[in-house]
Design a protein around this motif. Structure first.
Motif, PDB file in Angstrom:
ATOM      1  N   GLU A  39       0.829  -1.201   0.000  1.00  8.80           N
ATOM      2  CA  GLU A  39       0.000   0.000   0.000  1.00  8.80           C
ATOM      3  C   GLU A  39       0.867   1.256   0.000  1.00  8.80           C
ATOM      4  OE1 GLU A  39      -3.934  -1.729   2.363  1.00  8.80           O
ATOM      5  OE2 GLU A  39      -2.590  -0.329   3.390  1.00  8.80           O
ATOM      6  N   LEU A  40       0.324   2.336  -0.587  1.00 11.25           N
ATOM      7  CA  LEU A  40       0.953   3.652  -0.597  1.00 11.25           C
ATOM      8  C   LEU A  40       0.131   4.601   0.270  1.00 11.25           C
ATOM      9  CD1 LEU A  40       1.814   4.237  -4.383  1.00 11.25           C
ATOM     10  CD2 LEU A  40       3.198   3.152  -2.630  1.00 11.25           C
ATOM     11  N   TRP A  41       0.829   5.525   0.929  1.00 10.22           N
ATOM     12  CA  TRP A  41       0.135   6.515   1.734  1.00 10.22           C
ATOM     13  C   TRP A  41      -0.332   7.673   0.867  1.00 10.22           C
ATOM     14  CZ3 TRP A  41      -2.464   7.072   5.931  1.00 10.22           C
ATOM     15  CH2 TRP A  41      -2.697   8.347   6.472  1.00 10.22           C
ATOM     16  N   GLN A  42      -1.640   7.946   0.890  1.00  9.47           N
ATOM     17  CA  GLN A  42      -2.231   9.058   0.145  1.00  9.47           C
ATOM     18  C   GLN A  42      -2.392  10.224   1.119  1.00  9.47           C
ATOM     19  OE1 GLN A  42      -3.561   8.402  -3.289  1.00  9.47           O
ATOM     20  NE2 GLN A  42      -3.513  10.628  -3.464  1.00  9.47           N
ATOM     21  N   GLU A  43      -1.466  11.180   1.054  1.00  8.77           N
ATOM     22  CA  GLU A  43      -1.418  12.244   2.049  1.00  8.77           C
ATOM     23  C   GLU A  43      -2.668  13.119   2.020  1.00  8.77           C
ATOM     24  OE1 GLU A  43      -0.254  14.629   5.129  1.00  8.77           O
ATOM     25  OE2 GLU A  43       0.636  12.731   4.502  1.00  8.77           O
ATOM     26  N   ASP A  44      -3.164  13.483   0.834  1.00  6.83           N
ATOM     27  CA  ASP A  44      -4.307  14.385   0.764  1.00  6.83           C
ATOM     28  C   ASP A  44      -5.584  13.749   1.317  1.00  6.83           C
ATOM     29  OD1 ASP A  44      -4.441  12.593  -1.287  1.00  6.83           O
ATOM     30  OD2 ASP A  44      -4.956  14.033  -2.853  1.00  6.83           O
ATOM     31  N   CYS A  45      -5.697  12.428   1.205  1.00  9.54           N
ATOM     32  CA  CYS A  45      -6.874  11.729   1.734  1.00  9.54           C
ATOM     33  C   CYS A  45      -6.637  11.135   3.107  1.00  9.54           C
ATOM     34  CB  CYS A  45      -7.294  10.612   0.784  1.00  9.54           C
ATOM     35  SG  CYS A  45      -7.753  11.179  -0.864  1.00  9.54           S
ATOM     36  N   LYS A  46      -5.376  11.171   3.557  1.00  9.05           N
ATOM     37  CA  LYS A  46      -5.006  10.586   4.843  1.00  9.05           C
ATOM     38  C   LYS A  46      -5.421   9.123   4.949  1.00  9.05           C
ATOM     39  CE  LYS A  46      -3.477  14.570   6.276  1.00  9.05           C
ATOM     40  NZ  LYS A  46      -2.028  14.851   6.357  1.00  9.05           N
ATOM     41  N   GLU A  47      -5.050   8.345   3.939  1.00 10.05           N
ATOM     42  CA  GLU A  47      -5.401   6.924   3.954  1.00 10.05           C
ATOM     43  C   GLU A  47      -4.379   6.115   3.168  1.00 10.05           C
ATOM     44  OE1 GLU A  47      -9.171   6.299   2.101  1.00 10.05           O
ATOM     45  OE2 GLU A  47      -8.527   7.051   0.152  1.00 10.05           O
ATOM     46  N   VAL A  90      -3.608   3.406   0.368  1.00  7.42           N
ATOM     47  CA  VAL A  90      -4.251   2.986  -0.874  1.00  7.42           C
ATOM     48  C   VAL A  90      -3.551   1.730  -1.383  1.00  7.42           C
ATOM     49  CG1 VAL A  90      -4.878   3.646  -3.218  1.00  7.42           C
ATOM     50  CG2 VAL A  90      -4.791   5.384  -1.411  1.00  7.42           C
ATOM     51  N   PRO A  91      -4.295   0.642  -1.610  1.00  5.78           N
ATOM     52  CA  PRO A  91      -3.647  -0.601  -2.039  1.00  5.78           C
ATOM     53  C   PRO A  91      -3.127  -0.532  -3.472  1.00  5.78           C
ATOM     54  CG  PRO A  91      -6.025  -0.867  -2.034  1.00  5.78           C
ATOM     55  CD  PRO A  91      -5.742   0.468  -1.427  1.00  5.78           C
ATOM     56  N   MET A  92      -1.963  -1.128  -3.692  1.00  4.11           N
ATOM     57  CA  MET A  92      -1.447  -1.333  -5.036  1.00  4.11           C
ATOM     58  C   MET A  92      -2.007  -2.649  -5.574  1.00  4.11           C
ATOM     59  SD  MET A  92       2.558  -0.135  -4.667  1.00  4.11           S
ATOM     60  CE  MET A  92       2.795   0.032  -6.444  1.00  4.11           C
ATOM     61  N   ARG A  93      -1.974  -2.812  -6.879  1.00  2.00           N
ATOM     62  CA  ARG A  93      -2.464  -4.024  -7.528  1.00  2.00           C
ATOM     63  C   ARG A  93      -1.289  -4.950  -7.810  1.00  2.00           C
ATOM     64  NH1 ARG A  93      -3.510  -5.385 -13.529  1.00  2.00           N
ATOM     65  NH2 ARG A  93      -1.884  -3.810 -13.795  1.00  2.00           N
ATOM     66  N   ARG A  94      -1.494  -6.270  -7.575  1.00  2.00           N
ATOM     67  CA  ARG A  94      -0.471  -7.207  -8.020  1.00  2.00           C
ATOM     68  C   ARG A  94      -0.620  -7.359  -9.532  1.00  2.00           C
ATOM     69  NH1 ARG A  94       2.608 -11.295  -5.624  1.00  2.00           N
ATOM     70  NH2 ARG A  94       1.356 -11.386  -3.722  1.00  2.00           N
ATOM     71  N   ALA A  95       0.280  -6.739 -10.271  1.00  2.00           N
ATOM     72  CA  ALA A  95       0.193  -6.761 -11.734  1.00  2.00           C
ATOM     73  C   ALA A  95       0.493  -8.160 -12.255  1.00  2.00           C
ATOM     74  CB  ALA A  95       1.148  -5.739 -12.339  1.00  2.00           C
ATOM     75  N   PHE A  96       1.603  -8.728 -11.811  1.00  2.00           N
ATOM     76  CA  PHE A  96       1.988 -10.105 -12.118  1.00  2.00           C
ATOM     77  C   PHE A  96       3.167 -10.461 -11.237  1.00  2.00           C
ATOM     78  CE2 PHE A  96       4.675  -7.545 -14.841  1.00  2.00           C
ATOM     79  CZ  PHE A  96       5.898  -8.176 -14.823  1.00  2.00           C
ATOM     80  N   GLY A  97       3.294 -11.742 -10.920  1.00  2.00           N
ATOM     81  CA  GLY A  97       4.446 -12.188 -10.141  1.00  2.00           C
ATOM     82  C   GLY A  97       4.634 -11.364  -8.877  1.00  2.00           C
ATOM     83  N   ALA A  98       5.827 -10.782  -8.753  1.00  2.10           N
ATOM     84  CA  ALA A  98       6.151  -9.952  -7.590  1.00  2.10           C
ATOM     85  C   ALA A  98       6.044  -8.470  -7.910  1.00  2.10           C
ATOM     86  CB  ALA A  98       7.566 -10.282  -7.101  1.00  2.10           C
ATOM     87  N   VAL A  99       5.400  -8.119  -9.015  1.00  5.48           N
ATOM     88  CA  VAL A  99       5.288  -6.727  -9.462  1.00  5.48           C
ATOM     89  C   VAL A  99       3.957  -6.144  -8.988  1.00  5.48           C
ATOM     90  CG1 VAL A  99       5.275  -5.150 -11.428  1.00  5.48           C
ATOM     91  CG2 VAL A  99       6.697  -7.211 -11.491  1.00  5.48           C
ATOM     92  N   TRP A 100       4.035  -5.037  -8.246  1.00  8.43           N
ATOM     93  CA  TRP A 100       2.857  -4.308  -7.756  1.00  8.43           C
ATOM     94  C   TRP A 100       2.804  -2.961  -8.472  1.00  8.43           C
ATOM     95  CZ3 TRP A 100      -0.042  -6.850  -3.999  1.00  8.43           C
ATOM     96  CH2 TRP A 100       0.569  -7.959  -3.410  1.00  8.43           C
ATOM     97  N   ASP A 101       1.611  -2.509  -8.856  1.00  9.71           N
ATOM     98  CA  ASP A 101       1.541  -1.261  -9.609  1.00  9.71           C
ATOM     99  C   ASP A 101       0.364  -0.391  -9.209  1.00  9.71           C
ATOM    100  OD1 ASP A 101      -0.636  -2.520 -10.779  1.00  9.71           O
ATOM    101  OD2 ASP A 101       0.076  -2.294 -12.838  1.00  9.71           O
ATOM    102  N   MET A 102       0.426   0.867  -9.688  1.00  9.91           N
ATOM    103  CA  MET A 102      -0.650   1.838  -9.433  1.00  9.91           C
ATOM    104  C   MET A 102      -0.595   2.915 -10.498  1.00  9.91           C
ATOM    105  SD  MET A 102      -1.266   4.336  -6.128  1.00  9.91           S
ATOM    106  CE  MET A 102      -1.873   3.035  -5.058  1.00  9.91           C
ATOM    107  N   ALA A 103      -1.734   3.227 -11.079  1.00  8.78           N
ATOM    108  CA  ALA A 103      -1.830   4.358 -12.006  1.00  8.78           C
ATOM    109  C   ALA A 103      -2.016   5.635 -11.199  1.00  8.78           C
ATOM    110  CB  ALA A 103      -2.997   4.158 -12.958  1.00  8.78           C
ATOM    111  N   ILE A 160       7.266   8.824  -1.773  1.00  8.03           N
ATOM    112  CA  ILE A 160       6.291   7.751  -1.603  1.00  8.03           C
ATOM    113  C   ILE A 160       6.586   6.987  -0.312  1.00  8.03           C
ATOM    114  CG2 ILE A 160       5.451   5.568  -2.546  1.00  8.03           C
ATOM    115  CD1 ILE A 160       5.870   6.693  -5.326  1.00  8.03           C
ATOM    116  N   THR A 161       5.592   6.954   0.558  1.00  7.23           N
ATOM    117  CA  THR A 161       5.663   6.148   1.774  1.00  7.23           C
ATOM    118  C   THR A 161       4.953   4.827   1.528  1.00  7.23           C
ATOM    119  OG1 THR A 161       5.698   8.112   3.184  1.00  7.23           O
ATOM    120  CG2 THR A 161       5.040   6.035   4.208  1.00  7.23           C
ATOM    121  N   LEU A 162       5.637   3.737   1.841  1.00  9.41           N
ATOM    122  CA  LEU A 162       5.133   2.400   1.547  1.00  9.41           C
ATOM    123  C   LEU A 162       4.936   1.595   2.822  1.00  9.41           C
ATOM    124  CD1 LEU A 162       7.570   1.379  -1.320  1.00  9.41           C
ATOM    125  CD2 LEU A 162       5.098   1.483  -1.582  1.00  9.41           C
ATOM    126  N   ARG A 163       4.013   0.657   2.744  1.00 11.16           N
ATOM    127  CA  ARG A 163       3.961  -0.410   3.728  1.00 11.16           C
ATOM    128  C   ARG A 163       3.550  -1.695   3.007  1.00 11.16           C
ATOM    129  NH1 ARG A 163      -1.358   0.229   7.729  1.00 11.16           N
ATOM    130  NH2 ARG A 163      -2.974  -0.179   6.155  1.00 11.16           N
TER     131      ARG A 163
END
Length: 251
Positions: free
Chosen positions: A181-189, A191-204, A211-214
């Motif tokens: 997940e990525l931290w969305q500062e303006d929404c204070k929440e 946001v999950p990333m999508r598993r695109a394939f394999g070990a690759v996670w993505d977000m449009a 970018i703050t990650l967890r």
């Protein structure tokens, strides 16, 4: 006196039943083969999306797997694989890292040439390769990356600032990464990333700025927890760049 003897016999019989279970239950029987490689290392085009990491990690002793792929969750996991032919194979076998998906002739593992050759006894490599497919047994083991923190690689398909794709590498221990997940500062929440394939996670359209990650981890004991790194990805991130999380995962 008779009771003491009967008690000792009972304990001895119990140990005789328990001992084989302890010695053999950890390993699962299977079969393994190998794939071609010009330099005996892995392939950078594996289904996990690891790129060069997937070719050279663990000195190229890597493998593609079928059912152990687990829709990409199995990417980066480590297994001890040993051949069961004592005339050709050493007892310890080889520790491999899963970097690809592959199906063979009822096989769970398609090993790189470096991985496959490490199954053999000294001077028996050529004979083992001639077999093509061998019976093996395997068990999951902890990945060991001495001196390495977890690293974030911005996947080459990323397009700053409109599309962000990420690969997490050097996750030690027996841990499955199941969400990012990525931290969305303006929404204070988060946001999950999508598993695109394999070990690759993505977000449009990822958040602007650093970018703050967890990421969510399931440990070998079955415990689920989140691991967070602050300011892990700089504001002006670049496709192909690798960033240090300052995090180490263990069992």
């Amino acid at each position: 006196m008779g009771f003491a003897i009967e008690k000792k016999i009972f304990i001895l019989l119990g140990l005789m039943v328990l001992f084989p279970a302890v010695c053999t239950s950890q390993y699962t029987p299977s079969r393994a083969t190998y794939y071609g490689s010009p330099d005996c290392y892995g392939t950078p085009r594996g289904a996990c999306g690891f790129g060069e990491f997937g070719r050279t990690v663990n000195d190229g002793k890597v493998a593609g797997v079928s059912k152990l792929y687990r829709n990409g969750t199995g990417c980066g996991t480590c297994y001890q694989v040993r051949c069961t032919n004592p005339q050709l194979c050493n007892y310890d076998g080889v520790t491999i890292v899963v970097t690809d998906y592959g199906e063979g002739d009822n096989t769970d593992f398609i090993l790189s040439p470096r991985g496959y050759s490490n199954l053999a006894l000294p001077n028996a490599e050529a004979e083992l390769f001639a077999y093509g497919v061998v019976d093996v047994e395997y068990k999951r083991v902890s990945c060991q990356y001495s001196g390495y923190n977890v690293k974030y690689k911005v996947h080459e398909h990323s397009k700053y600032p409109h599309y962000f794709a990420l690969v997490i590498t050097y996750a030690a221990g027996q841990n499955d990464i199941t969400s990012v997940e990525l931290w969305q500062e303006d929404c204070k929440e988060w946001v999950p990333m999508r598993r695109a394939f394999g070990a690759v996670w993505d977000m449009a359209n990822p958040p602007r700025g650093y970018i703050t990650l967890r990421f969510q981890v399931i440990s070998s004991a079955g415990n689920t927890y989140w691991v967070q790194s602050t300011n892990a990805i700089p504001e002006n991130w670049e496709a192909g760049a690798v960033y240090d999380s300052k995090i180490q995962l263990n069992d």
